[in-house]
Design an enzyme around this catalytic site. Structure first.
Site, PDB file in Angstrom:
ATOM      1  N   HIS A   1       1.453  47.176 -32.571  1.00 34.19           N
ATOM      2  CA  HIS A   1       2.697  46.404 -32.514  1.00 34.19           C
ATOM      3  C   HIS A   1       3.686  47.144 -31.602  1.00 34.19           C
ATOM      4  O   HIS A   1       3.755  48.376 -31.608  1.00 34.19           O
ATOM      5  CB  HIS A   1       3.292  46.224 -33.914  1.00 34.19           C
ATOM      6  CG  HIS A   1       2.676  45.066 -34.663  1.00 34.19           C
ATOM      7  ND1 HIS A   1       2.680  44.969 -36.032  1.00 34.19           N
ATOM      8  CD2 HIS A   1       2.049  43.946 -34.215  1.00 34.19           C
ATOM      9  CE1 HIS A   1       2.069  43.843 -36.392  1.00 34.19           C
ATOM     10  NE2 HIS A   1       1.667  43.215 -35.315  1.00 34.19           N
TER      11      HIS A   1
ATOM     12  N   HIS B   1      -2.014  46.032 -43.030  1.00 31.08           N
ATOM     13  CA  HIS B   1      -0.919  45.397 -42.296  1.00 31.08           C
ATOM     14  C   HIS B   1      -1.469  44.127 -41.651  1.00 31.08           C
ATOM     15  O   HIS B   1      -2.596  43.719 -41.925  1.00 31.08           O
ATOM     16  CB  HIS B   1      -0.367  46.403 -41.279  1.00 31.08           C
ATOM     17  CG  HIS B   1       0.946  46.013 -40.686  1.00 31.08           C
ATOM     18  ND1 HIS B   1       1.987  45.492 -41.435  1.00 31.08           N
ATOM     19  CD2 HIS B   1       1.403  46.076 -39.404  1.00 31.08           C
ATOM     20  CE1 HIS B   1       3.010  45.249 -40.623  1.00 31.08           C
ATOM     21  NE2 HIS B   1       2.684  45.586 -39.402  1.00 31.08           N
TER      22      HIS B   1
ATOM     23  N   HIS C   1      11.367  53.079 -40.952  1.00 29.83           N
ATOM     24  CA  HIS C   1      10.979  51.747 -40.483  1.00 29.83           C
ATOM     25  C   HIS C   1      11.849  50.663 -41.131  1.00 29.83           C
ATOM     26  O   HIS C   1      11.381  49.606 -41.530  1.00 29.83           O
ATOM     27  CB  HIS C   1       9.491  51.468 -40.769  1.00 29.83           C
ATOM     28  CG  HIS C   1       8.908  50.373 -39.911  1.00 29.83           C
ATOM     29  ND1 HIS C   1       8.896  49.055 -40.303  1.00 29.83           N
ATOM     30  CD2 HIS C   1       8.342  50.396 -38.685  1.00 29.83           C
ATOM     31  CE1 HIS C   1       8.309  48.322 -39.359  1.00 29.83           C
ATOM     32  NE2 HIS C   1       7.975  49.114 -38.366  1.00 29.83           N
TER      33      HIS C   1
ATOM     34  N   ASP D   1       3.140  51.108 -40.986  1.00 26.04           N
ATOM     35  CA  ASP D   1       3.328  49.783 -41.574  1.00 26.04           C
ATOM     36  C   ASP D   1       2.172  49.428 -42.498  1.00 26.04           C
ATOM     37  O   ASP D   1       1.009  49.435 -42.100  1.00 26.04           O
ATOM     38  CB  ASP D   1       3.435  48.730 -40.478  1.00 26.04           C
ATOM     39  CG  ASP D   1       4.622  48.987 -39.563  1.00 26.04           C
ATOM     40  OD1 ASP D   1       5.194  50.088 -39.633  1.00 26.04           O
ATOM     41  OD2 ASP D   1       4.976  48.088 -38.790  1.00 26.04           O
TER      42      ASP D   1
ATOM     43  N   ASP E   1       6.792  47.866 -31.491  1.00 28.36           N
ATOM     44  CA  ASP E   1       7.766  48.860 -31.930  1.00 28.36           C
ATOM     45  C   ASP E   1       7.129  50.222 -32.224  1.00 28.36           C
ATOM     46  O   ASP E   1       7.838  51.174 -32.558  1.00 28.36           O
ATOM     47  CB  ASP E   1       8.564  48.352 -33.139  1.00 28.36           C
ATOM     48  CG  ASP E   1       7.681  47.882 -34.279  1.00 28.36           C
ATOM     49  OD1 ASP E   1       6.567  47.379 -34.021  1.00 28.36           O
ATOM     50  OD2 ASP E   1       8.099  48.015 -35.446  1.00 28.36           O
ATOM     51  N   HIS E   2       5.819  50.317 -32.067  1.00 22.26           N
ATOM     52  CA  HIS E   2       5.134  51.598 -32.264  1.00 22.26           C
ATOM     53  C   HIS E   2       4.519  52.132 -30.964  1.00 22.26           C
ATOM     54  O   HIS E   2       3.976  53.236 -30.961  1.00 22.26           O
ATOM     55  CB  HIS E   2       4.053  51.469 -33.347  1.00 22.26           C
ATOM     56  CG  HIS E   2       4.622  51.120 -34.684  1.00 22.26           C
ATOM     57  ND1 HIS E   2       4.740  52.024 -35.711  1.00 22.26           N
ATOM     58  CD2 HIS E   2       5.164  49.966 -35.152  1.00 22.26           C
ATOM     59  CE1 HIS E   2       5.311  51.435 -36.760  1.00 22.26           C
ATOM     60  NE2 HIS E   2       5.575  50.180 -36.443  1.00 22.26           N
TER      61      HIS E   2
ATOM     62  N   HIS F   1      -0.816  51.613 -34.835  1.00 22.74           N
ATOM     63  CA  HIS F   1      -1.252  50.245 -34.560  1.00 22.74           C
ATOM     64  C   HIS F   1      -0.536  49.738 -33.316  1.00 22.74           C
ATOM     65  O   HIS F   1       0.394  50.378 -32.815  1.00 22.74           O
ATOM     66  CB  HIS F   1      -1.033  49.324 -35.766  1.00 22.74           C
ATOM     67  CG  HIS F   1       0.405  49.111 -36.158  1.00 22.74           C
ATOM     68  ND1 HIS F   1       1.267  50.138 -36.472  1.00 22.74           N
ATOM     69  CD2 HIS F   1       1.128  47.964 -36.306  1.00 22.74           C
ATOM     70  CE1 HIS F   1       2.450  49.644 -36.788  1.00 22.74           C
ATOM     71  NE2 HIS F   1       2.402  48.330 -36.688  1.00 22.74           N
TER      72      HIS F   1
END
Lengths: 285, 285
Positions: free
Chosen positions: A64, A141, A269, A211, A66-67, A62
């Protein structure tokens, strides 16, 4: 036959305590994959000594930060290192625009870069080669998010090496025998396949659940998976926070793993609020 | 009175050998600045324990990835940590579009973010507060690039603490004395300023010369600077490569430092082709 997962980053949103955000390097046989690409992924690849130049397929769960924030750096370093091999990136819609904006003003990459948009509400085949398949896993998510299920294809039966010489087998004969056929000699005599081979290796599987809040719809999709990574941002003490941000607790991840009868569970995570991680293990076992 | 430079990353384009790309944390008195923001900057801020929440001004020299790919992560982490203080970013044109594209789909930041476009072909005042000024330094690289010159403003004279009590000085009187005025007592008697104060501290200066080929036009701008950071991507063995990529060698950086009579030279932005860095020091001294 290699089947190795290298976890490059285990932390949630904000990197902390020396822990990097999500990124995993997966080798299955001689195929190399990157799953998610948080900031610092290229440094972690370097730290672990995994071969970055064999990566031709990147799977992003996805959008976001942090990914994905490690992608521009990795793509640029590929360019600076003279890469010419095509690179494929699979992700929910929207990544191409984000990455393209970052690649300016460095200009055009010297290798082909292909973006593939994946579904996030169904489990579909998105990649296949002669040895394995990759399916999406619909997750729950805050934004469209997908997990990934890597499955080896069934192996052929293994020929007993001594039998090749004993019967003077040709390549076409070997292929037929490995496919399960009996051997018919020139004399007309038939040798049963079981006398020439031993059973095939069991195909292995890895499921990456990025997530997601607790979601039992995943259970049938994960049935009997060998290795399951399931995010566990929080422990039970922050169950409310997990629900509010649509993440899972260690106990919830373990419940999914148990319901699906997976063989091994790996978690990650972790929220930066946890300096120590023992609690995650205690809750999950 | 603090004047501290913390070098968060010393490597050139491709991070290697545990070295991160360019980022520096500069504290002058109680003002905190970030200069460039390569990938992993937020982890390095964490490693060094410098106070990220005091950062309100970020200066970006140019839009090559190894100087900016840490920005999206840092900006997001500020958001996740509940920042509400405005953040100002100064850079050559084009950064806002790149960053804005990355901030989606996470949505709006919970703090004001202001982008300021700086010139790259002249030395101009781009930031000022009561204690210091920041000027651009035009550099010669493959894309528009600017260095930054931080200069403390002249200090007031220092009042001798005992004199405050001796003459019963009021706040307005102290201010006038620190500004260099003599003190006129009620009796009409005049006390010379030199009897009440000692000379002001010398203002300090720091010049950040990011990616640039050898450029003697910088010399007058850097004259007598206390601390000069000058990139040295290569050593003399790769002088051709330095010229081709419009970077500097250690010897060239040292020559600029010498011509400008700077007090201290610091180098960085080392090419990943160098595992060891001794050669840079040998060439620069």
């Amino acid at each position: 036959m290699e089947f190795t997962l290298t976890i490059l980053g285990v932390n949630g949103a904000v990197p902390a305590h020396g822990r990097f955000p999500t990124a995993q390097y997966l080798q299955i046989q001689n195929h190399h994959f990157l799953v998610d690409c948080g900031e610092g992924t290229q440094m972690r690849i370097s730290d672990f000594g995994v071969p970055r130049n064999k990566l031709n397929h990147i799977f992003i769960s996805h959008l976001h930060g942090d990914h994905i924030f490690g992608l521009p750096g990795l793509l640029f370093s590929f360019a600076l290192n003279g890469r010419s091999t095509p690179l494929h990136i699979y992700s929910p819609e929207g990544l191409e625009a984000m990455i393209t904006a970052q690649l300016m003003p460095g200009g055009k990459l010297p290798y082909p870069l292909a973006f593939h948009v994946i579904p996030t509400d169904t489990s579909e085949l998105i990649y296949e080669n002669k040895d394995l398949t990759v399916h999406t896993l619909p997750l729950s998510h805050r934004i469209p998010t997908s997990g990934f299920l890597f499955r080896e294809k069934p192996f052929e039966r293994n020929i007993i090496p001594e039998k090749i010489q004993e019967f003077g087998l040709s390549i076409p004969q070997i292929i037929r025998v490995k496919n399960g056929e009996d051997l018919v000699l020139e004399s007309g005599k038939t040798i049963k396949n079981e006398q020439l081979t031993f059973p095939p290796f069991q195909p292995r599987s890895y499921a990456f659940v990025s997530d997601s809040e607790y979601n039992e719809n995943l259970v049938p999709l994960l049935a009997d998976v060998d290795l399951l990574y399931h995010e566990t941002t929080y422990c039970k003490d922050s169950e409310d926070k997990a629900a509010a941000t649509r993440h899972s607790t260690a106990e919830q991840a373990a419940t999914i793993a148990k319901l699906a009868a997976v063989k091994t569970l790996v978690t990650g995570h972790y929220s930066s609020r946890y300096t120590e991680l023992d609690l995650f293990l205690q809750e999950a076992i």
